[in-house]
Design an enzyme around this catalytic site. Structure first.
Site, PDB file in Angstrom:
ATOM      1  N   CYS A   1     -24.328  16.975 -34.764  1.00 28.97           N
ATOM      2  CA  CYS A   1     -23.706  15.843 -35.465  1.00 28.97           C
ATOM      3  C   CYS A   1     -23.249  16.261 -36.859  1.00 28.97           C
ATOM      4  CB  CYS A   1     -24.681  14.673 -35.588  1.00 28.97           C
ATOM      5  SG  CYS A   1     -25.245  13.960 -34.022  1.00 28.97           S
TER       6      CYS A   1
ATOM      7  N   CYS B   1     -29.847  15.356 -35.889  1.00 24.02           N
ATOM      8  CA  CYS B   1     -28.959  15.973 -34.895  1.00 24.02           C
ATOM      9  C   CYS B   1     -28.102  17.058 -35.530  1.00 24.02           C
ATOM     10  CB  CYS B   1     -28.094  14.888 -34.253  1.00 24.02           C
ATOM     11  SG  CYS B   1     -26.766  15.512 -33.207  1.00 24.02           S
TER      12      CYS B   1
END
Length: 307
Positions: free
Chosen positions: A70, A67
Protein backbone atom coordinates in the site's frame (compact mmCIF):
# COMPACT_ATOMS: atom_id res chain seq x y z
CA UNK A 1 -13.70 -2.41 -17.18
CA UNK A 2 -17.45 -2.43 -16.60
CA UNK A 3 -19.72 -1.33 -13.72
CA UNK A 4 -21.47 -4.68 -14.00
CA UNK A 5 -18.24 -6.48 -13.15
CA UNK A 6 -18.64 -5.91 -9.42
CA UNK A 7 -22.42 -6.23 -9.29
CA UNK A 8 -23.17 -8.38 -6.26
CA UNK A 9 -19.56 -8.25 -5.10
CA UNK A 10 -19.74 -4.77 -3.55
CA UNK A 11 -22.56 -3.68 -1.25
CA UNK A 12 -22.53 0.03 -0.44
CA UNK A 13 -26.24 0.27 0.32
CA UNK A 14 -25.68 0.79 4.04
CA UNK A 15 -23.52 3.84 3.30
CA UNK A 16 -25.43 5.27 0.36
CA UNK A 17 -28.25 7.15 2.08
CA UNK A 18 -26.86 8.02 5.48
CA UNK A 19 -26.27 11.67 6.41
CA UNK A 20 -22.71 12.42 5.46
CA UNK A 21 -20.20 14.38 7.48
CA UNK A 22 -18.02 16.53 5.23
CA UNK A 23 -15.03 14.65 3.86
CA UNK A 24 -11.75 16.48 4.56
CA UNK A 25 -11.24 18.99 1.77
CA UNK A 26 -14.40 18.00 -0.09
CA UNK A 27 -17.51 20.11 -0.72
CA UNK A 28 -20.85 18.62 -1.80
CA UNK A 29 -21.57 21.55 -4.13
CA UNK A 30 -19.96 20.76 -7.47
CA UNK A 31 -18.97 24.37 -8.06
CA UNK A 32 -17.27 24.87 -4.70
CA UNK A 33 -13.47 24.84 -4.58
CA UNK A 34 -11.70 21.91 -2.92
CA UNK A 35 -8.44 21.98 -1.00
CA UNK A 36 -7.18 18.85 -2.73
CA UNK A 37 -8.28 16.07 -5.09
CA UNK A 38 -7.06 13.53 -2.51
CA UNK A 39 -9.31 13.10 0.53
CA UNK A 40 -9.62 10.70 3.44
CA UNK A 41 -12.95 8.87 3.30
CA UNK A 42 -14.63 7.38 6.36
CA UNK A 43 -17.65 5.24 7.11
CA UNK A 44 -19.48 8.44 8.08
CA UNK A 45 -18.43 10.65 5.13
CA UNK A 46 -18.74 8.10 2.34
CA UNK A 47 -22.29 9.11 1.40
CA UNK A 48 -20.88 12.42 0.19
CA UNK A 49 -18.17 10.64 -1.80
CA UNK A 50 -20.87 8.63 -3.58
CA UNK A 51 -22.69 11.85 -4.49
CA UNK A 52 -19.49 13.40 -5.86
CA UNK A 53 -19.09 10.35 -8.11
CA UNK A 54 -22.06 11.66 -10.11
CA UNK A 55 -19.91 14.65 -11.09
CA UNK A 56 -16.44 13.14 -11.46
CA UNK A 57 -15.16 9.57 -11.28
CA UNK A 58 -13.97 8.70 -7.79
CA UNK A 59 -11.06 6.34 -7.21
CA UNK A 60 -11.22 4.54 -3.85
CA UNK A 61 -7.88 3.36 -2.45
CA UNK A 62 -8.36 0.81 0.36
CA UNK A 63 -5.16 0.61 2.42
CA UNK A 64 -3.76 0.09 5.93
CA UNK A 65 -0.78 1.47 7.79
CA UNK A 66 0.78 -1.98 8.15
CA UNK A 67 0.47 -2.83 4.44
CA UNK A 68 3.85 -2.57 2.70
CA UNK A 69 2.58 -2.66 -0.92
CA UNK A 70 0.00 0.00 0.00
CA UNK A 71 2.81 2.39 0.89
CA UNK A 72 4.34 1.86 -2.53
CA UNK A 73 1.13 2.06 -4.56
CA UNK A 74 -0.65 4.97 -2.82
CA UNK A 75 1.91 7.67 -3.78
CA UNK A 76 1.64 6.60 -7.43
CA UNK A 77 -2.15 6.85 -7.39
CA UNK A 78 -1.98 10.25 -5.67
CA UNK A 79 0.54 11.53 -8.24
CA UNK A 80 -1.55 10.43 -11.22
CA UNK A 81 -4.74 11.84 -9.66
CA UNK A 82 -3.21 15.27 -9.05
CA UNK A 83 -1.81 15.41 -12.58
CA UNK A 84 -5.37 15.12 -13.91
CA UNK A 85 -6.23 18.50 -12.36
CA UNK A 86 -9.67 17.77 -10.91
CA UNK A 87 -10.95 15.25 -13.46
CA UNK A 88 -10.74 12.51 -10.79
CA UNK A 89 -11.20 12.48 -7.02
CA UNK A 90 -9.13 10.05 -4.95
CA UNK A 91 -10.77 8.82 -1.72
CA UNK A 92 -8.38 7.02 0.62
CA UNK A 93 -9.93 4.47 3.00
CA UNK A 94 -8.02 3.11 5.99
CA UNK A 95 -9.66 -0.32 6.30
CA UNK A 96 -8.65 -0.66 9.95
CA UNK A 97 -10.41 2.58 10.92
CA UNK A 98 -13.42 2.06 8.61
CA UNK A 99 -14.66 -1.54 8.91
CA UNK A 100 -18.01 -0.83 7.24
CA UNK A 101 -16.33 0.35 4.06
CA UNK A 102 -13.91 -2.59 4.13
CA UNK A 103 -16.89 -4.92 4.44
CA UNK A 104 -18.90 -3.07 1.82
CA UNK A 105 -16.11 -3.38 -0.74
CA UNK A 106 -15.40 -6.97 0.40
CA UNK A 107 -11.71 -6.19 0.61
CA UNK A 108 -10.20 -9.67 0.92
CA UNK A 109 -6.71 -8.26 0.32
CA UNK A 110 -5.15 -4.82 0.11
CA UNK A 111 -4.17 -2.60 -1.54
CA UNK A 112 -7.48 -2.73 -3.38
CA UNK A 113 -8.48 0.06 -5.77
CA UNK A 114 -12.05 0.50 -6.98
CA UNK A 115 -13.63 3.37 -8.92
CA UNK A 116 -17.11 4.84 -8.54
CA UNK A 117 -19.00 6.26 -11.51
CA UNK A 118 -22.40 7.73 -10.67
CA UNK A 119 -22.44 5.64 -7.52
CA UNK A 120 -21.64 2.39 -9.32
CA UNK A 121 -18.45 0.46 -8.42
CA UNK A 122 -15.93 -0.37 -11.14
CA UNK A 123 -12.94 -2.67 -10.47
CA UNK A 124 -9.49 -1.23 -11.11
CA UNK A 125 -6.79 -3.42 -9.53
CA UNK A 126 -5.78 -5.34 -6.42
CA UNK A 127 -2.20 -5.40 -5.22
CA UNK A 128 0.76 -3.23 -6.14
CA UNK A 129 1.05 -2.34 -9.84
CA UNK A 130 3.60 -0.23 -11.76
CA UNK A 131 2.97 3.44 -12.56
CA UNK A 132 2.46 2.83 -16.29
CA UNK A 133 -0.35 0.39 -15.57
CA UNK A 134 -1.94 2.87 -13.16
CA UNK A 135 -1.91 5.51 -15.91
CA UNK A 136 -3.46 3.12 -18.43
CA UNK A 137 -6.27 2.14 -16.06
CA UNK A 138 -6.98 5.78 -15.19
CA UNK A 139 -7.25 6.57 -18.92
CA UNK A 140 -9.75 3.73 -19.33
CA UNK A 141 -11.66 5.02 -16.30
CA UNK A 142 -12.04 8.49 -17.83
CA UNK A 143 -13.30 6.95 -21.08
CA UNK A 144 -15.86 4.85 -19.21
CA UNK A 145 -16.95 7.87 -17.15
CA UNK A 146 -17.50 9.89 -20.34
CA UNK A 147 -19.58 7.06 -21.81
CA UNK A 148 -21.80 7.27 -18.72
CA UNK A 149 -22.10 11.06 -18.77
CA UNK A 150 -19.77 11.73 -15.83
CA UNK A 151 -17.59 14.47 -17.28
CA UNK A 152 -17.40 17.10 -14.55
CA UNK A 153 -14.30 18.65 -13.04
CA UNK A 154 -13.46 19.70 -9.50
CA UNK A 155 -12.26 23.23 -8.79
CA UNK A 156 -8.95 22.68 -7.03
CA UNK A 157 -7.16 25.86 -8.08
CA UNK A 158 -3.94 26.14 -10.01
CA UNK A 159 -1.14 23.65 -9.24
CA UNK A 160 0.94 26.46 -7.72
CA UNK A 161 -1.83 27.11 -5.20
CA UNK A 162 -1.75 23.52 -3.92
CA UNK A 163 0.47 22.38 -1.10
CA UNK A 164 3.75 20.92 -2.23
CA UNK A 165 3.83 17.16 -1.99
CA UNK A 166 7.11 15.93 -0.51
CA UNK A 167 8.98 13.48 -2.68
CA UNK A 168 9.15 9.92 -1.48
CA UNK A 169 12.68 8.98 -0.38
CA UNK A 170 14.28 6.37 -2.64
CA UNK A 171 13.89 2.77 -1.53
CA UNK A 172 16.99 0.83 -0.46
CA UNK A 173 18.17 -1.42 -3.33
CA UNK A 174 16.95 -4.69 -1.80
CA UNK A 175 13.58 -3.15 -0.96
CA UNK A 176 13.30 -1.92 -4.55
CA UNK A 177 14.21 -5.40 -5.77
CA UNK A 178 11.49 -6.90 -3.58
CA UNK A 179 8.87 -4.41 -4.76
CA UNK A 180 9.75 -5.03 -8.42
CA UNK A 181 9.31 -8.75 -7.81
CA UNK A 182 5.92 -8.12 -6.17
CA UNK A 183 4.85 -6.11 -9.23
CA UNK A 184 5.72 -9.14 -11.37
CA UNK A 185 3.83 -11.47 -9.06
CA UNK A 186 7.07 -13.26 -8.16
CA UNK A 187 6.53 -13.49 -4.43
CA UNK A 188 9.32 -16.04 -3.96
CA UNK A 189 11.89 -13.58 -5.34
CA UNK A 190 10.48 -10.81 -3.16
CA UNK A 191 10.85 -13.02 -0.09
CA UNK A 192 14.50 -13.69 -0.98
CA UNK A 193 15.18 -9.94 -1.37
CA UNK A 194 13.59 -9.07 1.98
CA UNK A 195 15.47 -11.91 3.68
CA UNK A 196 18.73 -10.49 2.31
CA UNK A 197 17.79 -7.05 3.63
CA UNK A 198 17.17 -8.53 7.08
CA UNK A 199 20.46 -10.43 6.96
CA UNK A 200 22.15 -7.05 6.49
CA UNK A 201 20.04 -5.30 9.12
CA UNK A 202 17.90 -7.50 11.41
CA UNK A 203 16.23 -4.35 12.80
CA UNK A 204 14.98 -3.15 9.41
CA UNK A 205 11.31 -2.71 10.35
CA UNK A 206 10.22 -2.02 6.78
CA UNK A 207 11.85 -5.27 5.64
CA UNK A 208 10.23 -7.18 8.52
CA UNK A 209 6.81 -5.83 7.59
CA UNK A 210 7.45 -6.31 3.88
CA UNK A 211 8.54 -9.90 4.36
CA UNK A 212 5.46 -10.67 6.41
CA UNK A 213 3.24 -9.01 3.85
CA UNK A 214 4.69 -10.84 0.84
CA UNK A 215 4.55 -14.17 2.64
CA UNK A 216 0.91 -13.42 3.36
CA UNK A 217 0.27 -12.54 -0.29
CA UNK A 218 1.91 -15.77 -1.39
CA UNK A 219 -0.28 -17.80 0.94
CA UNK A 220 -3.62 -16.18 0.11
CA UNK A 221 -3.30 -15.78 -3.65
CA UNK A 222 -4.88 -19.17 -4.38
CA UNK A 223 -7.33 -19.31 -1.48
CA UNK A 224 -11.09 -19.06 -1.85
CA UNK A 225 -12.71 -17.36 1.13
CA UNK A 226 -15.89 -19.46 1.19
CA UNK A 227 -14.00 -22.74 0.81
CA UNK A 228 -11.52 -21.71 3.49
CA UNK A 229 -14.25 -20.77 5.97
CA UNK A 230 -16.09 -24.02 5.32
CA UNK A 231 -12.93 -26.04 5.97
CA UNK A 232 -12.21 -24.11 9.16
CA UNK A 233 -15.77 -24.62 10.41
CA UNK A 234 -15.52 -28.34 9.69
CA UNK A 235 -12.17 -28.64 11.46
CA UNK A 236 -11.97 -26.26 14.42
CA UNK A 237 -8.64 -27.79 15.50
CA UNK A 238 -7.29 -28.15 11.95
CA UNK A 239 -4.26 -25.84 12.13
CA UNK A 240 -3.83 -25.43 8.36
CA UNK A 241 -7.52 -24.61 7.87
CA UNK A 242 -7.51 -22.04 10.68
CA UNK A 243 -4.29 -20.52 9.30
CA UNK A 244 -5.98 -20.02 5.91
CA UNK A 245 -8.93 -18.09 7.34
CA UNK A 246 -6.69 -16.04 9.63
CA UNK A 247 -4.55 -15.11 6.62
CA UNK A 248 -7.60 -14.08 4.61
CA UNK A 249 -8.95 -12.05 7.53
CA UNK A 250 -5.64 -10.26 7.97
CA UNK A 251 -5.27 -9.60 4.23
CA UNK A 252 -8.75 -8.06 4.28
CA UNK A 253 -7.88 -5.79 7.20
CA UNK A 254 -9.74 -7.80 9.87
CA UNK A 255 -6.76 -7.90 12.21
CA UNK A 256 -8.60 -8.58 15.48
CA UNK A 257 -10.53 -11.44 13.88
CA UNK A 258 -7.31 -13.05 12.64
CA UNK A 259 -5.57 -12.75 16.00
CA UNK A 260 -8.65 -13.95 17.89
CA UNK A 261 -8.98 -17.04 15.70
CA UNK A 262 -5.35 -18.05 16.21
CA UNK A 263 -5.38 -17.33 19.93
CA UNK A 264 -8.56 -19.39 20.38
CA UNK A 265 -6.90 -22.20 18.44
CA UNK A 266 -3.76 -21.92 20.57
CA UNK A 267 -5.83 -22.16 23.76
CA UNK A 268 -7.58 -25.35 22.60
CA UNK A 269 -4.56 -27.28 21.33
CA UNK A 270 -2.45 -29.66 23.46
CA UNK A 271 0.77 -28.00 24.58
CA UNK A 272 2.92 -30.14 22.26
CA UNK A 273 0.98 -28.93 19.18
CA UNK A 274 1.02 -25.20 19.90
CA UNK A 275 4.40 -24.19 18.48
CA UNK A 276 3.31 -23.58 14.85
CA UNK A 277 0.45 -21.38 16.02
CA UNK A 278 2.71 -19.34 18.29
CA UNK A 279 5.22 -18.90 15.46
CA UNK A 280 2.51 -17.76 13.04
CA UNK A 281 1.20 -15.27 15.59
CA UNK A 282 4.69 -13.84 16.10
CA UNK A 283 5.08 -13.49 12.33
CA UNK A 284 1.77 -11.66 12.03
CA UNK A 285 2.63 -9.42 14.99
CA UNK A 286 5.72 -8.31 13.07
CA UNK A 287 3.65 -7.63 9.97
CA UNK A 288 1.23 -5.34 11.79
CA UNK A 289 3.85 -3.71 14.04
CA UNK A 290 4.81 -4.52 17.61
CA UNK A 291 3.54 -1.16 18.92
CA UNK A 292 0.08 -1.50 17.37
CA UNK A 293 -2.54 -1.67 20.18
CA UNK A 294 -4.12 -4.78 18.63
CA UNK A 295 -0.75 -6.53 18.67
CA UNK A 296 -0.12 -5.47 22.26
CA UNK A 297 -3.47 -6.92 23.35
CA UNK A 298 -2.97 -10.14 21.39
CA UNK A 299 0.57 -10.56 22.69
CA UNK A 300 -0.63 -10.11 26.26
CA UNK A 301 -3.27 -12.79 25.77
CA UNK A 302 -0.70 -15.10 24.21
CA UNK A 303 1.58 -14.59 27.20
CA UNK A 304 -1.27 -15.39 29.60
CA UNK A 305 -1.94 -18.63 27.71
CA UNK A 306 1.72 -19.63 27.88
CA UNK A 307 1.99 -19.35 31.63
Amino acid sequence: MSPAALRGAVDLSSLRNRPAAPAPGAQPQTGAPMADVVVDATDESFGQILELSRTVPVVVDLWAEWCGPCKQLSPIIEKVTRELGGKVLLAKVDVDANPQLAQGFRAQSIPMVVALIAGQPVPMFTGAVPEQQVREVFAQLLQLAAQNGVTGSLDVGAPSEQADVPEEPPMPPLHAEAFAAIEMGDYAAAIVAYEKALAENPRDEDAIAGLGQVRLLERVQKLDLQDARAAAAAGPLDIAAQFDVADLDLAGGHVDDAFGRLLDLFAQLPSDERTPVRERLVELFGLIGVTDPRVVMARNRLTSLLF
